[in-house]
Design an enzyme around this catalytic site. Structure first.
Site, PDB file in Angstrom:
ATOM      1  N   SER A   1      28.988  22.716-131.328  1.00 16.95           N
ATOM      2  CA  SER A   1      30.312  22.228-130.994  1.00 16.95           C
ATOM      3  C   SER A   1      30.698  22.369-129.524  1.00 16.95           C
ATOM      4  O   SER A   1      31.612  21.704-129.060  1.00 16.95           O
ATOM      5  CB  SER A   1      31.355  22.960-131.836  1.00 16.95           C
ATOM      6  OG  SER A   1      31.396  24.340-131.494  1.00 16.95           O
TER       7      SER A   1
ATOM      8  N   LYS B   1      35.297  26.344-122.743  1.00 13.75           N
ATOM      9  CA  LYS B   1      35.497  25.599-123.993  1.00 13.75           C
ATOM     10  C   LYS B   1      36.976  25.685-124.353  1.00 13.75           C
ATOM     11  O   LYS B   1      37.590  26.760-124.229  1.00 13.75           O
ATOM     12  CB  LYS B   1      34.617  26.225-125.082  1.00 13.75           C
ATOM     13  CG  LYS B   1      34.554  25.444-126.390  1.00 13.75           C
ATOM     14  CD  LYS B   1      33.577  26.126-127.360  1.00 13.75           C
ATOM     15  CE  LYS B   1      33.383  25.344-128.650  1.00 13.75           C
ATOM     16  NZ  LYS B   1      32.426  26.015-129.563  1.00 13.75           N
TER      17      LYS B   1
ATOM     18  N   SER C   1      26.538  26.877-131.942  1.00 15.49           N
ATOM     19  CA  SER C   1      27.372  25.999-131.124  1.00 15.49           C
ATOM     20  C   SER C   1      27.225  26.177-129.622  1.00 15.49           C
ATOM     21  O   SER C   1      27.756  25.373-128.854  1.00 15.49           O
ATOM     22  CB  SER C   1      28.845  26.164-131.502  1.00 15.49           C
ATOM     23  OG  SER C   1      29.128  25.410-132.660  1.00 15.49           O
TER      24      SER C   1
END
Lengths: 477, 479
Positions: free
Chosen positions: B154, B79, B178
């Protein structure tokens, strides 16, 4: 300068001191003053994205020493974030202790015995250092600013006093004593000129018949103990002037301008700033073990007040005497105590240490106690005069040691034979009958004249005290 | 290379045994990225050169007789809120565009030491604020099962990277769901470990007391292998757990749940907006555990229902402080202006997207004098109530069970105009962040639309062994 009758000033001090740790509060960067800008930096003290703080154990140790020295309760504590934007604060928040500081409820006794309450002494991180170029040196109006982050994250302890002080002298004495404590405990080097110790003064005035405090102003940018006194006196007088003119004091931060000798309006603080304090989630609570706290208390260095009492007891001087404070401040107290223990006259040892030796304190700290003792002994036995003792001490200090008796012999210093002195005194009296009559009539001012004449006649070898004694003896003859 | 290994465990074994080279593995995955990245936009950066170089070093080390790590030659996608030395790390925000960290996050170092090869930095909702990856400043990521649908967020890019075969494993961060929510929507496994077991050093903070890094994998075993590598005490993170942490091994992965006490959280199954098809799959999952010998019962965790409200005060409050540093002074975007205040304002106005601004304002308000007690202070009390209620539940149960997300993947724009509807996507995942406990999302069949459904297993702090045991059982019985 004092305030007009009927007015009282109320002073509380906030002292920030940088702790003398090897590394910063939350990272491993060197804690070093004066290095090339932006060389002692890393992701953490630059507040780079993703960086995290790790508390420096030694900073905690030094903060606890300060707490112990100020008779504080040393407690479990937490860290908060104080949020505000400023370019020299890389995270745009400062990590500081807020409602749970490590040290609470202390006190500091001034040398004259006046007690000042210490509200708290908490740990926080320092900011970087901004230099605003162009304009008047402040951020507004500057063309650009340079920021050095070497200081960012340096450990600080902020020591907050109660508003107990009532004169500028007390404020000066408080800072002087606090500085001595910080240095003695090894917590800080206490250098105001380098900014490692910074003093903000909260000042208000009130009429003496009321107990209610007036509106206060906070004075910043005070860079020496002397400036502190000047700033306080100026500010208190300014406030009295305002009130007597029917005006009012507005709560604000003011900056001391050393050149102009006055305080200048900074930020106006009608409402308290909202720093949106909240518990710092990147750190865990600080909970020193009882054993750790106990060891800090038991291993605490002997404090200046205790050392002054020891010197006073050994020399017969008053503990609040300037000479006593001088030898303690300059770490010459062991020299004096050593000499007294070896049999030297305490009064003379203190006088020589606080004057001649103090003039070369670094040399004095390395001075051999036996040599110092020998000089004092020679002087007190009148084998040499005070003037000669100063000469011998001067050479010992300059040469980093030596044999006091050999130095005295080299200069031909020797005790003047009593009969020789008597005959010189008689001759001087005979040559100055008018002055002698005044002396006999009790005019003490001519004593110096006679001593000077005898010194001149003996080439400075006479002992001033012996001359005075001879004069006194003749008035009784 | 007729039968290319696809799981991380198989790849590492094949690389160790010399059946395949790391270079070949990397090329296979770069080809997969080439095939679908333009369509899916999972990646902010594909690190082809760096990955090839790392594979070359790994293969050379093997040739020189070096002992290879547990993730030898395994591509991993990160990420893009985890710092990679010298490689742009953007948080999918314009405010960090072009910034190159001078250091690696601890998890990156640990992965590399285990032999893994960073192949991509993945897209996310800006600063990890969102549940659909639509809040990325660089455009949304698409769900590989249906490109008209969001991947969740996310960590949408990392979930898609695994689901689309760009990498067998990836890392995400989970502040309120997330990792788990996009895992559910993309049909992969996603773990939020116990707070403190994986270092946050180098993870760009959203809400520090809630953020936790964790793995995505196509299988429970791959998620476990990745967790074993990234977990461990880190002296650079003061909130890192210093005690012993369990390694997940064959015993847990066998998925034996006989006698395990499993509680179904009635408040979450009955929560507003849980779709019927999700409920049906959830019931099947609970029945499967029961059939495998677990003792499954409904239970109540009453304070759970306040989780969302508490979260949307605590997380923005911390974010408002964590994101203050993006001020244009030192790095990233700067909009020049005549004075410092205007420079700050214009930089932050141009650099942050609307959701980030919304949360900074919410958090600033919640911490303000006069409002702190009513908002932030009260949220902290709720947080401790939730922790208390979960602790009570864990006196009766080894693990708890709930749906991961209320629905399967939803369409682009379906919730962007209604922040509250978007926030409800995380109603089942938020409680674990508030109490710091581990939770995992396991794929369990599909919904009426044919899109993946996830089931969430929750365990008490440091309860990863039980968590993986139950998760493996679910994986084994998934339709």
């Amino acid at each position: 300068m004092t305030l007009p009758d009927g007015w009282v000033m109320v002073i509380g001090l906030e002292v920030h001191c940088e702790l003398k740790t090897a590394t910063k509060l939350f990272c491993g960067c060197p804690n070093m003053f004066g290095d090339e800008p932006n060389t002692n930096i890393c992701p953490t003290c630059l507040g780079l994205p993703g960086s995290l703080p790790v508390l420096n154990e030694n900073a905690v140790e030094l903060a606890m020493r300060i707490g112990a020295a100020l008779n504080c309760d040393i407690l479990a504590s937490t860290f908060h974030r104080k949020n505000y934007f400023y370019p020299d604060m890389p995270k745009d928040y400062q990590v500081s202790q807020y409602d749970e500081p490590i040290n609470l409820n202390g006190r500091l006794d001034l040398p004259d015995g006046f007690r000042v309450g210490v509200t708290r002494a908490h740990i926080e991180e320092d900011t970087g250092k901004s230099t605003h170029v162009g304009g008047d040196g402040r951020i507004h109006g500057a063309t650009h600013s340079l920021v050095d982050y070497n200081r960012s994250g340096v450990p600080l302890v902020e020591i907050v006093s109660e508003p107990d002080m009532r004169t500028a002298d007390q404020a000066r004495a408080y800072v002087t004593e606090l500085r001595a404590i910080l240095v003695a405990t090894g917590a800080s080097d206490g250098r105001m000129e380098e900014g490692s110790m910074r003093v903000d003064a909260n000042i208000s005035v009130r009429r003496s018949e009321t107990d209610e405090f007036g509106t206060r102003c906070e004075i910043k940018n005070v860079n020496s103990i002397r400036s502190l006194g000047r700033a306080i006196e100026y500010e208190a007088a300014r406030q009295v002037g305002l009130i007597e003119a029917g005006d009012r004091v507005i709560q604000q931060t003011r900056h001391w301008n050393e050149q102009q000798g006055r305080t200048i309006t900074g930020r106006v603080k009608e409402d308290a700033d909202d720093y949106r304090y909240f518990l710092e989630p990147d750190l865990v609570p600080l909970d020193p073990s009882p054993e750790w706290i106990a060891s800090v208390r038991s291993e605490l260095a002997v404090l200046p007040a205790t050392r002054r009492e020891a010197v006073a007891a050994a020399t017969g001087a008053d503990a609040s005497a300037t000479a006593v404070a001088t030898v303690v401040d300059l770490e010459l107290d062991q020299l004096v105590l050593g000499a007294v223990a070896a049999g030297a006259d305490g009064r003379i040892a203190l006088a020589r240490a606080s004057n001649e030796v103090a003039a070369d304190a670094e040399g004095g700290r390395g001075l051999d106690v036996a040599a110092f003792t020998a000089v004092i002994a020679m002087e007190s036995a009148s084998e040499i005069t005070a003037t000669q003792a100063k000469t011998v001490l001067g050479e010992l200090l300059a040469d980093g040691g030596g044999d006091p008796e050999a130095i005295a012999a080299k200069h031909g210093f020797e005790a003047m034979d009593g009969s020789v002195l008597d005959s010189v005194v008689d001759k001087v009296i005979a040559a100055n009958p008018n002055e002698w009559q005044r002396y006999k009539d009790g005019d003490a001012k001519v004593t110096g004249f006679f001593v000077g004449q005898v010194m001149k006649a003996t080439g400075g070898k006479a002992d001033g005290k012996a001359v005075t004694a001879a004069l006194v003896a003749r008035t009784k003859a | 290379m007729s039968e290319s290994p696809t799981t991380a465990i198989d790849i590492a074994a094949a690389v160790r045994d010399g059946r395949v080279t790391a270079a070949e593995v990397v090329e296979t995955h770069l080809a997969a990225i080439d095939a679908r990245e333009a369509e899916l936009h999972a990646c902010n950066a594909v690190l082809a050169d760096e990955a090839r170089a790392a594979a070359g070093r790994g293969d050379a080390a093997r040739a020189a007789g070096a002992t290879l790590g547990p993730l030898a030659g395994v591509p991993v996608a990160l990420k893009d809120n985890m710092c990679t030395r010298g490689i742009p790390t953007t948080c999918s925000s314009k405010i960090l565009e072009g910034w190159r960290p001078p250091y690696d996050a601890t998890v990156v170092t640990k992965l590399q030491e285990a032999g893994a090869i960073v192949i991509a930095k993945t897209n996310l909702d800006e600063f990890a604020m969102g549940s659909s990856t639509e809040n990325s400043a660089f455009g949304p990521t698409k769900n590989p099962h249906d490109v008209t649908k969001v991947p969740g967020g996310s960590s949408g890019g990392s979930a898609v990277a695994v689901a689309a075969g760009f990498a067998p494993i990836s890392l995400g961060s989970d502040t309120g769901g997330s990792i788990r929510q996009p895992a559910a929507l993309c049909g992969v496994v996603g773990l939020k470990p116990t707070y403190g077991t994986v270092s946050r050093y180098g993870l760009i903070a959203f809400a520090s007391s809630l953020d936790q890094i964790g793995p995505f994998g196509a299988t429970i075993a791959d998620a476990a292998a990745t967790y074993n590598v990234i977990a461990g005490h880190d002296p650079r993170d003061s909130t890192s757990y210093a005690g012993a942490m369990a390694t997940i091994g064959a015993a847990e992965l066998a998925g034996d749940v006989s006698g395990m006490r499993v509680g179904i959280i009635s408040e979450l199954v009955g929560a507003e907006g849980i779709a019927d098809d999700v409920k049906r799959r959830f019931t099947e999952a609970a029945d499967a555990l029961s059939a495998a010998g677990a003792k499954v019962e409904e239970t109540s965790v009453p304070a759970c229902v306040y989780g969302l409200s508490a979260y949307y005060l605590i997380a923005p409050a911390e974010a408002s402080s964590n994101l203050a540093r993006y001020d244009g002074v030192r790095y990233g975007l700067r909009i020049e202006a005549d004075n410092i205040t205007d420079m700050y304002t214009q930089t932050r106005t141009a650099g942050f997207g609307p959701e980030v601004k919304r949360r900074i304002m919410l958090g600033t308000y919640a911490l303000s004098a006069g409002y702190y007690d009513a908002y932030y202070g009260k949220a902290l009390k709720v947080r401790s109530l939730i922790a208390r209620d979960f602790a009570a539940a864990y006196e009766k149960f080894d693990v708890l069970l709930s749906p991961t997300a209320p629905t399967t993947a939803f369409g682009f724009g379906a919730k962007t105009d209604n922040p509250l509807a978007m926030y409800l996507s995380d109603v089942c995942t938020i409680p674990s962040n508030l109490c710091g406990d581990p939770a995992i999302s396991v794929p369990f069949g599909t919904g009426d639309d044919g899109l993946p459904v996830g089931v969430q297993v929750l365990a008490p702090a440091l309860g990863e062994p039980a968590l993986f045991r139950a998760a493996a059982a679910l994986e084994g019985s998934a339709p």
